[in-house]
Design an enzyme around this catalytic site. Structure first.
Site, mmCIF file in Angstrom:
data_model
loop_
_atom_site.group_PDB
_atom_site.id
_atom_site.type_symbol
_atom_site.label_atom_id
_atom_site.label_comp_id
_atom_site.label_asym_id
_atom_site.label_seq_id
_atom_site.Cartn_x
_atom_site.Cartn_y
_atom_site.Cartn_z
ATOM 1 N N THR A 19 0.813 -1.214 0.000
ATOM 2 C CA THR A 19 0.000 0.000 0.000
ATOM 3 C C THR A 19 0.844 1.260 0.000
ATOM 4 O OG1 THR A 19 -1.852 -1.087 1.111
ATOM 5 C CG2 THR A 19 -1.737 1.297 1.317
ATOM 6 N N THR A 96 1.123 -4.435 4.179
ATOM 7 C CA THR A 96 0.846 -4.790 5.573
ATOM 8 C C THR A 96 0.127 -6.125 5.730
ATOM 9 O OG1 THR A 96 -1.247 -3.561 5.571
ATOM 10 C CG2 THR A 96 0.742 -2.361 6.230
ATOM 11 N N ASP A 97 -0.448 -6.660 4.648
ATOM 12 C CA ASP A 97 -1.166 -7.931 4.761
ATOM 13 C C ASP A 97 -0.298 -9.027 5.364
ATOM 14 O OD1 ASP A 97 -3.471 -6.883 3.720
ATOM 15 O OD2 ASP A 97 -3.251 -7.793 1.729
#
Length: 335
Positions: A19, A96-97
């Site tokens: 992101t 961040t996943d």
């Protein structure tokens, strides 16, 4: 303990996408995809070049969900090279996943002293209140701090400093999504200064063999209300290792126990708690499917590791060629 940042240290920034690097592919498009380079990320942070001498390498440009274990192993090799070359700090940006998993696996594989800090963003750059620039600045400041040498891999988010061993993403959209359940952060970045409150226990590097990595299959299976364990059938022929995300302190439905015992006789089966905090017990309960019953049937206690990190520790030891005894000993240290 407050530690003044040392100016103009040599910092390597490795970018993997996520992101923090996402923008619309074209004008007017609603969704975002990884588009920005590391140079773009650095240029978006006013004054970052005054914090350190930055070297930027674009390693991947993918969403966090598309990173692979082989990608992370390759990053670990690059970290070792940079450490040997005298780089004074390393920052890795990614989606961040999977950031908490990447951080923990790097902590297992990396054996250098140079600080390694992971960060990312919950909001893409074009969104109001985008957090990527502030996170990158805080990560560079942390990686520049001599006091964080030999502390293992760290995660910096929202000016909090977390140990890879404990950090988890606990919210899908909040800029404060990363926390360390049960321990809290080990420090903060305040007015540009790194303030450490605790020293994490560092892991011993695991020498995973690249030739084995692509062949390994290690999965997580969650215990859920009313499950009859159908998904356990035939796993010994398809997997090299399995982690059971068990209820509470390490419990599964009674219908699972015989199949788990059979599996544990063929492949390593680790028992972890799906709760996200706390440890698997060893001798409190004794009903079929309880922790003591399952450990007695040959399962390995995951201790206080959550199922996702337990999977990575198991994978790393299998990739290193560790036998069942060595794997069990590695998990004993996680209690």
């Amino acid at each position: 303990m407050s530690v003044e940042s040392t100016a103009r240290r040599r910092i390597l920034v490795l970018t993997l996408g996520g992101t923090i690097a996402m923008t619309p592919a074209s004008v007017g498009e609603a969704g975002v995809t990884p588009q920005l380079t590391g140079a773009d990320l650095v240029a978006a942070v006013p004054g970052l070049d005054r914090q350190a001498e930055l070297e930027v390498e674009d390693v991947r440009q993918v969403p966090g969900a598309s990173l692979t274990l082989a990608d992370v192993a390759a990053v670990a090799e690059r970290l070792a090279e940079a450490d040997a070359a005298g780089v004074e700090g390393i920052v890795v940006t990614q989606g961040t996943d999977t950031l908490e998993e990447t951080a923990f696996l790097l902590d297992l594989l990396y054996r250098g002293s140079t600080p390694v800090v992971l960060t990312g963003a919950m909001r893409p750059p074009q969104m109001p209140g985008a957090d990527g620039p502030a996170n990158l600045l805080a990560a560079v400041r942390t990686a520049s701090c001599p006091a964080v040498r030999d502390l293992g891999v760290l995660v910096v988010f929202a000016d909090e400093i977390h140990a890879a061993r404990h950090v988890r993403k606990v919210h899908s959209t909040s800029t404060g999504a990363f926390v360390s359940p049960g321990t809290g952060p080990i420090g903060h970045v305040v007015e540009g200064t790194v303030r450490l409150h605790a020293t994490p226990v560092c892991t011993v590097g695991i020498a995973a063999r690249p030739s084995r990595q692509a062949q390994l299959r290690v999965e997580v299976l969650h215990a859920v209300l009313g499950s009859d364990g159908l998904l356990l059938d035939g796993l010994e022929d398809r997997l090299d290792g399995l982690v059971i995300a068990a209820f509470g302190a390490g419990h599964v439905p009674g219908s699972w126990v015989e199949r788990l015992e059979q599996l544990a006789a063929r492949i390593p089966v680790v028992l972890a708690s799906r709760t996200g905090s706390g440890s698997v017990l060893s001798s409190t309960y004794s009903f079929p499917g309880s922790e003591s019953d399952l450990l007695g049937r040959g399962l390995i206690s995951g201790g206080s590791l959550d199922p996702f990190k337990a999977r990575l520790l198991l994978w790393a030891h299998l990739a290193a060629g560790s036998d069942q005894a060595a794997i069990a000993a590695a998990f004993t240290g996680q209690h």
